[in-house]
Design a protein around this motif. Structure first.
Motif, PDB file in Angstrom:
ATOM      1  N   ALA A  70      91.360 -37.105  88.518  1.00  0.00           N
ATOM      2  CA  ALA A  70      91.436 -36.108  89.589  1.00  0.00           C
ATOM      3  C   ALA A  70      92.137 -36.674  90.819  1.00  0.00           C
ATOM      4  O   ALA A  70      92.856 -35.953  91.507  1.00  0.00           O
ATOM      5  CB  ALA A  70      90.044 -35.615  89.948  1.00  0.00           C
ATOM      6  N   ARG A  71      91.958 -37.960  91.086  1.00  0.00           N
ATOM      7  CA  ARG A  71      92.578 -38.550  92.272  1.00  0.00           C
ATOM      8  C   ARG A  71      94.087 -38.657  92.134  1.00  0.00           C
ATOM      9  O   ARG A  71      94.793 -38.816  93.124  1.00  0.00           O
ATOM     10  CB  ARG A  71      91.967 -39.908  92.587  1.00  0.00           C
ATOM     11  N   VAL A  72      94.602 -38.540  90.927  1.00  0.00           N
ATOM     12  CA  VAL A  72      96.043 -38.527  90.694  1.00  0.00           C
ATOM     13  C   VAL A  72      96.539 -37.096  90.515  1.00  0.00           C
ATOM     14  O   VAL A  72      97.612 -36.732  91.002  1.00  0.00           O
ATOM     15  CB  VAL A  72      96.401 -39.365  89.442  1.00  0.00           C
ATOM     16  N   TYR A  73      95.744 -36.278  89.841  1.00  0.00           N
ATOM     17  CA  TYR A  73      96.173 -34.921  89.477  1.00  0.00           C
ATOM     18  C   TYR A  73      96.398 -34.028  90.701  1.00  0.00           C
ATOM     19  O   TYR A  73      97.434 -33.392  90.823  1.00  0.00           O
ATOM     20  CB  TYR A  73      95.136 -34.283  88.549  1.00  0.00           C
ATOM     21  N   TRP A  74      95.432 -33.967  91.615  1.00  0.00           N
ATOM     22  CA  TRP A  74      95.516 -33.029  92.742  1.00  0.00           C
ATOM     23  C   TRP A  74      96.643 -33.373  93.717  1.00  0.00           C
ATOM     24  O   TRP A  74      97.383 -32.471  94.135  1.00  0.00           O
ATOM     25  CB  TRP A  74      94.171 -32.893  93.438  1.00  0.00           C
ATOM     26  N   PRO A  75      96.829 -34.636  94.104  1.00  0.00           N
ATOM     27  CA  PRO A  75      97.993 -34.925  94.963  1.00  0.00           C
ATOM     28  C   PRO A  75      99.328 -34.636  94.269  1.00  0.00           C
ATOM     29  O   PRO A  75     100.268 -34.161  94.905  1.00  0.00           O
ATOM     30  CB  PRO A  75      97.856 -36.411  95.281  1.00  0.00           C
ATOM     31  N   ALA A  76      99.398 -34.914  92.974  1.00  0.00           N
ATOM     32  CA  ALA A  76     100.629 -34.628  92.231  1.00  0.00           C
ATOM     33  C   ALA A  76     100.906 -33.126  92.210  1.00  0.00           C
ATOM     34  O   ALA A  76     102.052 -32.696  92.386  1.00  0.00           O
ATOM     35  CB  ALA A  76     100.533 -35.177  90.812  1.00  0.00           C
ATOM     36  N   CYS A  77      99.875 -32.324  92.008  1.00  0.00           N
ATOM     37  CA  CYS A  77     100.039 -30.858  92.016  1.00  0.00           C
ATOM     38  C   CYS A  77     100.520 -30.370  93.372  1.00  0.00           C
ATOM     39  O   CYS A  77     101.368 -29.489  93.460  1.00  0.00           O
ATOM     40  CB  CYS A  77      98.730 -30.166  91.668  1.00  0.00           C
ATOM     41  N   THR A  78      99.979 -30.942  94.419  1.00  0.00           N
ATOM     42  CA  THR A  78     100.382 -30.539  95.764  1.00  0.00           C
ATOM     43  C   THR A  78     101.842 -30.885  96.016  1.00  0.00           C
ATOM     44  O   THR A  78     102.604 -30.053  96.530  1.00  0.00           O
ATOM     45  CB  THR A  78      99.488 -31.231  96.809  1.00  0.00           C
TER      46      THR A  78
END
Length: 92
Positions: A70-78
């Motif tokens: 999650a700590r990689v997924y959400w910033p990448a999505c943003t």
């Protein structure tokens, strides 16, 4: 969701430029913008809220099926969501 993000990002930028940033002296207000900020907030709040809700629901659905942390997924999505907006700003 990156292409539809252009509209809410532009609305937020327009409000910031003609509101708090202009009050600080960092930008100049649009000379023909004399209706006040309430009208823009009435337009922007529903648009930004609807986009944020759709963005979160779509990404939450994909996140559950993804193995990325999650700590990689959400910033990448943003960041990926903001790419079309930045591309239009650079090319425009």
């Amino acid at each position: 969701m990156g292409v539809p993000a252009v509209v809410p990002v532009w609305l937020l930028w327009y409000i910031a430029v003609n509101g708090p940033l202009a009050d600080l002296g960092w930008t100049r207000r649009e000379p023909t913008e004399n209706d006040g900020m309430l009208l823009w907030l009435v337009i922007a709040v529903p648009v930004v809220t609807a986009f944020a809700l759709l963005w979160w629901l779509a990404n939450d659905f994909v996140r559950r099926r993804n193995t990325a942390a999650a700590r990689v997924y959400w910033p990448a999505c943003t960041l990926v969501t903001l790419v079309p907006t930045f591309a239009l700003m650079i090319l425009g």
